[in-house]
Design a protein around this motif. Structure first.
Motif, PDB file in Angstrom:
ATOM      1  N   GLN A 110     -41.181  92.073  33.041  1.00  0.00           N
ATOM      2  CA  GLN A 110     -40.918  93.503  32.870  1.00  0.00           C
ATOM      3  C   GLN A 110     -39.423  93.783  32.819  1.00  0.00           C
ATOM      4  O   GLN A 110     -38.983  94.749  32.179  1.00  0.00           O
ATOM      5  N   THR A 111     -38.621  92.929  33.450  1.00  0.00           N
ATOM      6  CA  THR A 111     -37.161  93.086  33.411  1.00  0.00           C
ATOM      7  C   THR A 111     -36.652  92.991  31.974  1.00  0.00           C
ATOM      8  O   THR A 111     -35.774  93.762  31.560  1.00  0.00           O
ATOM      9  N   ILE A 112     -37.190  92.043  31.217  1.00  0.00           N
ATOM     10  CA  ILE A 112     -36.793  91.881  29.811  1.00  0.00           C
ATOM     11  C   ILE A 112     -37.298  93.051  28.985  1.00  0.00           C
ATOM     12  O   ILE A 112     -36.572  93.603  28.137  1.00  0.00           O
ATOM     13  N   ILE A 113     -38.534  93.458  29.230  1.00  0.00           N
ATOM     14  CA  ILE A 113     -39.116  94.586  28.500  1.00  0.00           C
ATOM     15  C   ILE A 113     -38.305  95.852  28.750  1.00  0.00           C
ATOM     16  O   ILE A 113     -37.952  96.582  27.811  1.00  0.00           O
ATOM     17  N   ASP A 114     -37.991  96.113  30.021  1.00  0.00           N
ATOM     18  CA  ASP A 114     -37.219  97.320  30.364  1.00  0.00           C
ATOM     19  C   ASP A 114     -35.857  97.316  29.683  1.00  0.00           C
ATOM     20  O   ASP A 114     -35.390  98.351  29.184  1.00  0.00           O
ATOM     21  N   CYS A 115     -35.223  96.146  29.640  1.00  0.00           N
ATOM     22  CA  CYS A 115     -33.915  96.025  28.989  1.00  0.00           C
ATOM     23  C   CYS A 115     -34.004  96.399  27.517  1.00  0.00           C
ATOM     24  O   CYS A 115     -33.192  97.191  27.013  1.00  0.00           O
ATOM     25  N   LEU A 116     -34.987  95.857  26.809  1.00  0.00           N
ATOM     26  CA  LEU A 116     -35.132  96.118  25.378  1.00  0.00           C
ATOM     27  C   LEU A 116     -35.525  97.576  25.126  1.00  0.00           C
ATOM     28  O   LEU A 116     -35.038  98.200  24.171  1.00  0.00           O
ATOM     29  N   MET A 117     -36.393  98.116  25.978  1.00  0.00           N
ATOM     30  CA  MET A 117     -36.802  99.517  25.817  1.00  0.00           C
ATOM     31  C   MET A 117     -35.618 100.458  26.065  1.00  0.00           C
ATOM     32  O   MET A 117     -35.459 101.474  25.370  1.00  0.00           O
ATOM     33  N   GLU A 118     -34.794 100.131  27.042  1.00  0.00           N
ATOM     34  CA  GLU A 118     -33.611 100.955  27.319  1.00  0.00           C
ATOM     35  C   GLU A 118     -32.635 100.933  26.148  1.00  0.00           C
ATOM     36  O   GLU A 118     -32.023 101.955  25.805  1.00  0.00           O
ATOM     37  N   GLU A 119     -32.482  99.764  25.519  1.00  0.00           N
ATOM     38  CA  GLU A 119     -31.608  99.662  24.346  1.00  0.00           C
ATOM     39  C   GLU A 119     -32.150 100.513  23.202  1.00  0.00           C
ATOM     40  O   GLU A 119     -31.405 101.199  22.503  1.00  0.00           O
ATOM     41  N   ALA A 120     -33.478 100.457  23.020  1.00  0.00           N
ATOM     42  CA  ALA A 120     -34.092 101.248  21.950  1.00  0.00           C
ATOM     43  C   ALA A 120     -33.872 102.740  22.191  1.00  0.00           C
ATOM     44  O   ALA A 120     -33.574 103.498  21.258  1.00  0.00           O
ATOM     45  N   SER A 121     -33.990 103.155  23.441  1.00  0.00           N
ATOM     46  CA  SER A 121     -33.767 104.565  23.783  1.00  0.00           C
ATOM     47  C   SER A 121     -32.304 104.944  23.601  1.00  0.00           C
ATOM     48  O   SER A 121     -31.985 106.004  23.039  1.00  0.00           O
ATOM     49  N   ARG A 122     -31.406 104.076  24.056  1.00  0.00           N
ATOM     50  CA  ARG A 122     -29.964 104.356  23.986  1.00  0.00           C
ATOM     51  C   ARG A 122     -29.510 104.570  22.542  1.00  0.00           C
ATOM     52  O   ARG A 122     -28.681 105.441  22.263  1.00  0.00           O
ATOM     53  N   TYR A 123     -30.052 103.770  21.632  1.00  0.00           N
ATOM     54  CA  TYR A 123     -29.596 103.843  20.242  1.00  0.00           C
ATOM     55  C   TYR A 123     -30.580 104.567  19.332  1.00  0.00           C
ATOM     56  O   TYR A 123     -30.536 104.437  18.114  1.00  0.00           O
ATOM     57  N   GLU A 124     -31.501 105.315  19.960  1.00  0.00           N
ATOM     58  CA  GLU A 124     -32.412 106.212  19.241  1.00  0.00           C
ATOM     59  C   GLU A 124     -33.259 105.502  18.191  1.00  0.00           C
ATOM     60  O   GLU A 124     -33.424 105.983  17.066  1.00  0.00           O
ATOM     61  N   VAL A 125     -33.767 104.340  18.572  1.00  0.00           N
ATOM     62  CA  VAL A 125     -34.709 103.641  17.701  1.00  0.00           C
ATOM     63  C   VAL A 125     -36.060 104.349  17.815  1.00  0.00           C
ATOM     64  O   VAL A 125     -36.581 104.539  18.924  1.00  0.00           O
ATOM     65  N   LYS A 126     -36.609 104.742  16.706  1.00  0.00           N
ATOM     66  CA  LYS A 126     -37.904 105.431  16.699  1.00  0.00           C
ATOM     67  C   LYS A 126     -39.021 104.391  16.729  1.00  0.00           C
ATOM     68  O   LYS A 126     -38.992 103.420  15.961  1.00  0.00           O
ATOM     69  N   ILE A 127     -39.988 104.582  17.600  1.00  0.00           N
ATOM     70  CA  ILE A 127     -41.081 103.618  17.749  1.00  0.00           C
ATOM     71  C   ILE A 127     -42.407 104.315  17.470  1.00  0.00           C
ATOM     72  O   ILE A 127     -42.727 105.332  18.100  1.00  0.00           O
ATOM     73  N   LEU A 128     -43.172 103.783  16.531  1.00  0.00           N
ATOM     74  CA  LEU A 128     -44.476 104.337  16.184  1.00  0.00           C
ATOM     75  C   LEU A 128     -45.553 103.292  16.438  1.00  0.00           C
ATOM     76  O   LEU A 128     -45.517 102.202  15.854  1.00  0.00           O
ATOM     77  N   LEU A 129     -46.490 103.621  17.315  1.00  0.00           N
ATOM     78  CA  LEU A 129     -47.590 102.711  17.664  1.00  0.00           C
ATOM     79  C   LEU A 129     -48.817 102.982  16.812  1.00  0.00           C
ATOM     80  O   LEU A 129     -48.951 104.061  16.209  1.00  0.00           O
ATOM     81  N   ARG A 130     -49.722 102.008  16.795  1.00  0.00           N
ATOM     82  CA  ARG A 130     -50.975 102.087  16.028  1.00  0.00           C
ATOM     83  C   ARG A 130     -50.701 102.415  14.565  1.00  0.00           C
ATOM     84  O   ARG A 130     -51.416 103.197  13.939  1.00  0.00           O
TER      85      ARG A 130
END
Length: 413
Positions: free
Chosen positions: A115-135
């Protein structure tokens, strides 16, 4: 006002995220969107390494590292020179995630939590406004002039069209060729996928009874293919698993599929010994010990496994060492150093599921990850015909290829 260029990343796994967050960081003016067909992001990261996430493998000798890629090692040699394990370590450290190295070279977050790695990548995505669309499943990628039109379907809707200036395909491996059909309009050749990193099914109820036993040092061989791997072997309720078996399954993935997963495997449970030296060690114990055979072994094997080998050799564990005859000792020395099993089938090792095959490397530039057929189309991760043995190599390929794709995308005019 100048319209922002748009990058669509197909796949919300390790390589897709790494491409997306690095591209968004390198070019703040770039609009970055991740499309993930499932409802979960970074699912392999989550379960890798028993939930600890084997992020990479320690080492700076790139030719040596590339030997751990049964397919694509020459391609990976060029990518690792651009983004080696040292840069992976530094990238995560700069974001507050320190990695630690275990005795076998595998590297994990110090927290021992994926989860530490996941949180790091998710925080980066949020910081740089990467849009994520599921399904959101991509059904086709159509190059139109200098742009791409993606036919995308959601959970409860028919195809909608999405436009992008660049596309990075990081959709992972597929067990069947038709899993790559969305790439057909781009004209890429697909190397037929085969399973990699799987365990060996062996019909031996006595062996199955040892489920959970680990022999920490073994050599596993497939004589017909003249292949071998060393390391721990785990006995399961269906046969043999563990790092040595998984590495061997990767090395032999294509050949074993051709054999329909029916072959003979041998195991040296005591790699410090050959059959002759094991026999000498047994003879010495016979001379020096008055104990029962089942109560003492000079090889450091677990009691349960030692009893199994004695039974297989036709030796009563209650017999005292001096009462064993030479024929029994010869048979036991053979089992210790060349124990033979008939493999009949395979079982997916869930944490390490990998598929060999994918987009042909002949059609991808290893220096940029860009398609040689479609300008503006990039690849990252397991969707390509690259796969590594267990030990962090597949994630390193994901980080390297994702970073190189991001750098190339943001360097385009």
């Amino acid at each position: 006002m100048k319209k922002r260029r748009k990058l669509i990343v197909v796949g919300g796994g390790a390589s897709g995220f790494f491409c997306a967050v690095n591209a968004a960081h390198m070019d703040p003016e770039l609009a970055v969107v991740i499309l993930e067909k499932s409802s979960k992001l970074l699912s392999k990261v989550k379960i890798s390494g028993g939930g600890r996430c084997n992020v990479t493998h320690a080492g700076d000798d790139i030719p040596e590292l590339t030997e751990s890629y049964p397919r694509g090692k020459h391609f990976v040699r060029k990518t690792l020179h651009q983004f080696p394990p040292a840069q992976t370590i530094a990238w995560f450290a700069e974001r507050g995630v320190n990695l630690k190295t275990e005795a076998d070279g595998r590297m994990f977050p110090e927290t021992d939590q994926s989860q530490t790695i996941i949180d790091c990548l998710m925080e980066e995505a949020s910081r740089y406004e990467v849009k994520i669309l599921l399904r959101m499943e991509v059904n086709s990628i159509q190059p139109i002039g200098e742009k791409f039109i993606l036919a995308v379907s959601g959970e409860h809707q028919s195809d909608e069209m999405m436009e992008a200036d660049m596309v990075c395909v990081a959709a992972g491996g597929h067990p069947k060729v038709n899993g790559f059909s969305f790439l057909e309009p781009c004209g890429h050749a697909i190397v037929t996928p085969v399973p990699s990193l799987f365990t060996f099914n062996i019909q031996d109820k006595q062996l199955h009874a040892l489920m959970g036993v680990v022999n920490k040092d073994s050599i596993v061989r497939i004589p017909a293919l003249k292949l071998q791997e060393s390391g721990p072997v785990l006995i399961t309720h269906w046969g043999l698993s563990g790092p040595a078996v998984l590495k061997l399954s990767a090395r032999a993935a294509t050949d074993l599929q051709a054999l329909e997963y029916r072959f003979t495997v041998t195991v040296n449970w005591t790699p410090a010994y050959h059959e002759s030296t094991a026999l000498e060690a047994l003879k010495q114990v016979k001379q020096e010990s008055r104990q029962e055979a089942g109560g003492k072994n000079p090889f450091g094997l677990t009691a349960r496994f030692w009893t199994y080998l004695l039974t297989k050799a036709g030796i009563d564990g209650g017999k005292k060492w001096p009462d064993l005859n030479n024929t029994q000792l010869v048979g036991l020395s053979r089992l210790l150093t060349c124990d033979q099993y008939a493999v009949n089938g395979k079982t997916t090792f869930k944490e390490e599921f990998v598929t060999a095959g994918g987009v042909s490397l002949k059609e991808i530039d290893p220096m940029t990850m860009e398609s040689k057929l479609c300008k503006g189309l990039y690849f990252a991760g397991e969707v390509m015909d690259v796969d590594g043995i267990t030990g962090g190599y597949n994630f390193q390929h994901a980080w390297s290829s994702g970073w190189i794709a991001a750098k190339s995308i943001t360097s385009r005019n």
